[in-house]
Design a protein around this motif. Structure first.
Motif, PDB file in Angstrom:
ATOM      1  N   LYS A  27       0.846  -1.196   0.000  1.00 42.97           N
ATOM      2  CA  LYS A  27       0.000   0.000   0.000  1.00 42.97           C
ATOM      3  C   LYS A  27       0.884   1.250   0.000  1.00 42.97           C
ATOM      4  N   ILE A  28       0.294   2.313  -0.432  1.00 38.15           N
ATOM      5  CA  ILE A  28       1.016   3.568  -0.485  1.00 38.15           C
ATOM      6  C   ILE A  28       1.595   3.911   0.895  1.00 38.15           C
ATOM      7  N   LEU A  64       9.732  13.722   2.008  1.00 39.88           N
ATOM      8  CA  LEU A  64      10.760  14.115   2.970  1.00 39.88           C
ATOM      9  C   LEU A  64      10.408  13.512   4.320  1.00 39.88           C
ATOM     10  N   MET A 101      15.749  14.951   3.080  1.00 38.68           N
ATOM     11  CA  MET A 101      15.122  14.494   1.837  1.00 38.68           C
ATOM     12  C   MET A 101      16.202  14.065   0.864  1.00 38.68           C
TER      13      MET A 101
END
Ligand SMILES: Nc1ncnc2c1ncn2[C@@H]1O[C@H](COP(=O)(O)OP(=O)(O)O)[C@@H](O)[C@H]1O
Ligand SMILES: Nc1ncnc2c1ncn2[C@@H]1O[C@H](COP(=O)(O)OP(=O)(O)O)[C@@H](O)[C@H]1O
Ligand SMILES: Nc1ncnc2c1ncn2[C@@H]1O[C@H](COP(=O)(O)OP(=O)(O)O)[C@@H](O)[C@H]1O
Lengths: 112, 468, 468, 468, 112, 112
Positions: free
Chosen positions: A85-86, F28, F63
């Motif tokens: 899943k995301i 991020l 990030m």
């Protein structure tokens, strides 16, 4: 030596830790982060005001490992942390030049 | 409905205006209507003890929250454990030995000095028959034994709670509990019997040592000395033997170790404040007459005023001294105000009560750093609040109570101090030399929660990472 | 003022020494001074209900804090929501149906089995005229309907609170609230009517089924069975249908999911402890006579003693078994002690009460892991505390109350158990099959707070990052 | 013992069945047994004030926890500081000026408009002699001055607590405390004297302005207007002058700033709920007659019902409107229900009380976002809860109390509103222009705890890193 | 420039900070982590159920420093953080390519 | 790929996140840290004892981004986080060698 940084779903931590232990990873550190990504952005209402939940709780795992272990570890984390899943997270690899074990002052790969 | 007060006043005024009528009404009403029947007196006195008792019981939660908020999070669960355990031990110890040692009646082992040794037994179930007539044994002019025991037990437990805060973050659980057991079984009851059990500091006639020597009995209404300073002395003895927390005075400085949860400490203070109405109010020991209940009301009001005085003094003083208000001092100030008024909450005016409490607040602000200078590590300020303000409160009795004598007060403060501090010092030293009272250095560093309990007060990390 | 007790005792002794005088005083005083006037009895009984009632109401906060402290932080806000909602639902349901179903008086729908269906109405405003003469309708030998309802309502709400803890961290909000509504409207009141409504487990004459079969009525003073085990059975039924939390028993092990805030859980326990004085003490249902108020005092004392016994048993036992004291077990031990004494807080001596409570503490320490072995996931230990200790407490009545019979007690425990467990099981199963009672797996993982409420109990991250 | 109610009922039924017997018993019993003696009335009334008073005092802790839970963690210690300080200031201010300004008796400075200026003094110690006979001065048909003062003081303090929540997270400590002092010394007592001090809104005869103009006095039993809306108006004035928190309405949106600790906010709500029994129940001002105590019981029941109604309305409504239940709205709903019933907790039926409270809950759900739309930043929802629900509650009196008139109610709401809002606005503006009421931008960003107090509520980072 | 990451025992933070300050380190950041390593794995009992405590509270210190300071800093941290007991922690060194001081937009070594 | 680490003032988080979103940064992670720097060192008094507040609350943003985005991102963060007052924070850039998206096992730039 490489630093592997994985950001995963919190409830996957234990599974990932076990999988890593099984392939011989003996040291790592874990921290609590909030992630921003594709999963972010659903709207909630609090006291009648809408707001966007941008940050989702995640767990960051960091470990420094010998170069030749990297692939196996990436594979292991990726498999153990996946739900499909995301928001499942990312893994990054960077170079580390030195390592010291504080207790013994051992250096580099001996220190891992 | 709030204007009833006015209406009643006007009614009274009307009566007053027509003396004949007033007289008549009064005469007619008097015989049946004025007297409070004996049984009602007993019921009301008992009720005062029950209400007072549950309010003082609630102070156990107050001490627990205050201390849980003022220790570092690695020691919070241990502080909770100690507080619930000490209250339980006090409940058992005071039943087994304490109560009869404190209130021996005619059964003194050594007259006026050492009470009776036997567990508490209550009066039988059902003291009255179906018609409400008294059938049971005992005294029906006072209050039920059960309520009396219940109320007095809570004072004993409060004394023990004081100690736990001062010695937090480094003392081992079991030695602390053993000390608590001795404190609640023996130390507290013996000295309390001297005053409240009608012992040598407060004999029932005027030929006793106190009267002949000082011309006055020792006066301590609800226990600035008998309860609070006792806790304070026991804590001081413990702190001396135990030593400060690791690193507290490292490098010749006072190293600040901030409390982990100030709203919890604030909650604890409010709980204690509330409980104190029972502590002081219940110590009137009667509300079965108009005079008694009006006195209880005075006590409630003065108790509240003294706490308010303590808060404001601490707030003003920290602002003046440090340029910033210190919340933890304000909390300690409230408690110091309460301790200060405890020896005499009845006779002062509201203004004087506020002032007495304010002095308590001042004492705290000055003595907390003073203890640090002496390298006596009192984690929550128990010694300033309960011992120093307790001494002040006991002295302050002379400000409003004509029966009090400064010499008698000082002598009694000293007597109780020497006894409690002495016995406690010996006991702490004994525990120290036998089973040891302090955790290992490494355990102290890791925190008592993980070292002694194997758990954490706030264990979460990575919200929701605990197995799904 | 503390020596009054002594003085009174001495006075009594003096009287006793001169029987004639004592006699005289008594005779003279008796007619007017001894009797408690009817109205005063009514007032005092009512007052007991009001004080008892607000203390038991406070237990709602206790359950809430206990549960909020023992769940993981991702479910804390939901636990708070459930607790304030269930209390509100109980307040409404008990008014709409519960009270008259439980106390039908002469209005049984099925005699001794099923009460009356109608909302509660209070007696009218102003039962007395300006002179204090009774003008209203109804019974003035007991207590006001409003106070009775208020007090009884709190017991009903407490029953519902028990359920919420056991099923925490996975049950959906609305099905839980629906169950609560049925529990407080129907299930609790019906079985409570059997005993406290003078139903078939406790008829008012000696020809009933219980008397003829067992030679004894069912005795349950304040509800070890009628309240606590009922909550426990309902929780057990729910836990069985609902299943354990995800991962709780994954991999064949018991996976520990530590509570997020132990000082909060400790606070909750202290609140419950305090509230229990109202729970048990108020269940005397009267304090308008000397005998009643003395009995209430016994109850306060014994209730406290049992809690202390429960704590110390749990502390000693966890130290013995595991080498470390477990704070959460000590907290559960206190509650188990309280539940254990609830069926009979009046007749035991203090020592016996402590022992009865201690057995409760032992039960908890052994049955918490036992449930885990059976893979029944009870988040806060509600079933051990309220069901198992509740059964123990109901049996323990025979230890001190001569009117109790072991057969009658066991039979009644079973009857209540079968009824409540059976109906609850059906209801949970029905809810399960219709609207579903469990949140989605992913919601459970994310926590009910964000999934069902869309907020977090402790939302902060990066102190002060919330928009400046 | 729970069947007593039944037994009593049956006994009554039996009596009813045999009127002669009933008559006889009643006759025999009546002369001595029915009347409540004057002194007992005084004692019981006083006791009501003391119990009511300590319950309302406890609300101070409730406000503190509610607010500490709803602000961001960087402002939590400051919120605790403000709450304990404001309570202390109220205690001092109400003693110095407030009480006699509010209850001038015959000593009005301007008749019916402005009371007397002098500090409170209590009646002397010991109003009765050893035999229980009244020896002291004053009125013995009501209650002790001390208890009255104690009870009334708590209302004054509650008013001040309301303000602190609304203005949280940006107001400077000292200006806030100055406002509190004026509020508790002057503003609150003056308007309260108009109603409860028997001033022009509630004169003791029928020839006053209200009676002649509206045909009805202003009715506000426990202070929906006199207490709650007053706090609300003062808060609203402050919020307008102070402005919203930085970033709250930045970018034209309402930026959510979630409360840092919802279980604490829930605890606060439960505390307030509990305290409200004292608030409303104590406002009966008497429990020395059967009718009064039955009325107090009605009030307890209705107060509870209204809170429950408020919770459920907020829960249903947020579910309907937003698809999710909002815990903070449920908490506010409870309080709005309580405020709504405060103007008339006696006369409604339980059902009506529930409904009145539910409307309060609805009001909160709609007006919290409404204030946000107006860019009035009320951190904890104090204005919706105390002002808007307070107005509703004052109007709702007409639903069940025949003596109330809608015009009189609306007029009084307006009068109090204009006075309090006006004076507060001037005072806030004055403080704003002189010493300034708002912290620097940077301080607000950093949080008031570190900026104004130099400490943190939850200071820990790296568990155990604080010097070992 | 190098990034030095040290994971140490929490109660050593103050000592390490002081030692670093003394040798002139002027900036660093600290975070709370849980460590998994040789020290992990002791068993506890909670409510009658055994569980393994895998994660131990640690403090992570990160600082970016000029290349020539690395050795001194490693030495300093290692000495200050050492107790000689298991779990003393590790220090890692990685390369950093750029640095910016937000306030002034200074770059690289000037930004440290 | 580069890892960008920014340490900023907490109340600037939302502004920085918005600015980054606007220039297309999609992922991020954020963590809570305490910073030690020039801003540190003011003295407070607690219960009558002086102490130095060394650590100031900060937010760390991390990030991983493609190489060619680095400059724009540095610019964006720097602008959005700046107040001009001491303690505004730092930004560091380091190299990252590999990246994995857990959900799909995509690698490197595809994974970002
Ligand atoms: N470029 C990035 N740099 C650092 N962390 C990232 C980056 N992209 C994503 N993440 C982290 O990974 C988490 C998952 O990313 P997300 O986009 O939600 O899911 P997915 O990768 O499954 O599409 C985010 O919450 C964030 O913490
Ligand atoms: N390979 C590694 N990568 C990252 N962190 C590590 C690594 N090995 C150890 N650590 C961290 O160092 C800490 C100490 O390691 P540990 O093995 O317990 O002690 P020691 O190094 O003294 O043998 C661990 O808790 C963990 O946080
Ligand atoms: N060399 C460094 N390595 C890592 N973090 C640093 C470094 N220098 C500063 N920081 C971080 O940046 C923050 C701001 O630095 P500071 O010196 O206070 O302000 P400024 O950069 O504006 O002079 C510090 O609190 C710290 O978290």
């Amino acid at each position: 030596m490489k630093l592997i940084v994985a950001v995963i779903k919190p409830f996957k931590l234990e599974e990932v830790r076990q999988a890593l232990t099984q392939i011989g990873v003996q040291g790592l550190m874990v921290s609590e982060v909030k992630g921003y990504g594709r999963q972010s952005g659903h709207t909630e209402i609090y006291r009648g005001a809408e707001y966007v939940v941008n940050f989702v709780p995640k767990i960051k795992i960091e470990m420094v490992v010998p170069d030749d272990r990297v692939d196996a570890i990436l594979e292991t984390i990726s498999t153990a942390a996946r739900t499909g899943k995301i928001g499942d997270g990312k893994i990054f690899v960077a170079s580390v030049e030195q390592a010291v074990r504080v207790r013994t002052d051992e250096r580099d790969e001996d220190a891992l | 409905m709030k204007t009833k007060s006015l209406v009643a006043l006007l009614a009274l005024a009307a009566l007053a205006a027509d003396p004949a009528l007033a007289q008549e009404t009064a005469e007619a009403a008097a015989p049946v209507a004025e007297a409070v029947p004996t049984h009602s007196v007993f019921i009301l006195n008992t009720l005062l003890f029950l209400i007072g008792g549950f309010l003082v019981m609630w102070m156990a939660a107050g001490f627990c929250m205050l201390e849980a908020g003022l220790v570092r999070s690695k020691n919070v669960a241990m502080q909770c454990t100690k507080n619930i355990a000490l209250f339980s031990i006090a409940s058992i110890g005071y039943f087994l030995v304490g109560f009869n040692l404190m209130y021996p009646g005619d059964g003194w082992s050594i007259d006026g000095m050492l009470g009776a040794f036997m567990p508490t037994s209550l009066e039988p179930v059902g003291l009255t028959d179906a018609d409400g007539n008294f059938t049971g044994p005992g005294d029906i002019t006072y209050a039920s034994v059960g309520s009396d025991f219940f109320f007095q037990l809570m004072f004993c437990a409060a004394t023990a709670s004081i100690v736990s805060g001062a010695l937090a973050e480094r003392i081992k659980l079991w030695p602390f509990l053993i000390f608590t057991f001795v404190l609640t079984c023996i130390i507290y009851p013996i000295q309390a019997s001297w005053k409240w059990g009608a012992g040598w500091l407060n004999p029932s006639d005027d030929t006793g040592f106190m009267a002949t020597t000082f011309g006055a009995e020792f006066l301590d209404f609800a226990g600035s000395t008998v309860v609070h300073s006792v806790g304070g002395w026991a804590a001081l003895a413990g702190a001396l033997i135990l030593g400060p927390r690791l690193g507290k005075y490292a490098g010749g400085k006072v190293n600040v170790m901030p409390g982990s949860n100030l709203p919890l400490a604030t909650l604890g203070t409010f709980i204690l404040w509330l409980g104190w109405f029972g502590f002081n109010g219940g110590s009137q020991l009667a509300m079965g007459s108009l005079g008694d209940v009006a006195d209880v009301s005075r006590i409630f009001t003065n108790t509240n005023a003294a706490a308010a005085g303590g808060v404001m003094a601490a707030i003003f003083l920290t602002q003046l001294l440090y340029g910033k208000v210190d919340l933890t001092m304000a909390l300690n100030g409230a408690l110091a105000g309460l301790v200060s008024i405890t020896a005499e909450p009845l006779t002062p005016s509201i203004g004087l009560a506020t002032a007495i409490g304010a002095v308590g607040g001042v004492i705290v602000v000055f003595t907390v750093p003073m203890l640090d200078k002496l390298k006596i590590d009192d984690v929550v300020g128990a010694i300033p609040v309960h011992l120093f303000a307790g001494i002040w409160g006991t002295i302050a009795v002379v400000l409003s109570n004509g029966d009090a004598g400064i010499a008698a007060q000082l002598f009694s403060i000293a007597v109780v101090g020497v006894f409690v501090f002495g016995v406690s010092l010996v006991l702490w030293a004994f525990l120290h030399m036998t089973i040891g009272i302090r955790v290992e250095e490494e355990e102290e560093m890791a925190g008592l929660d993980s070292a002694e309990l194997g758990l954490e007060a706030y264990p979460e990390f990575g919200k929701g990472s605990q197995f799904v």
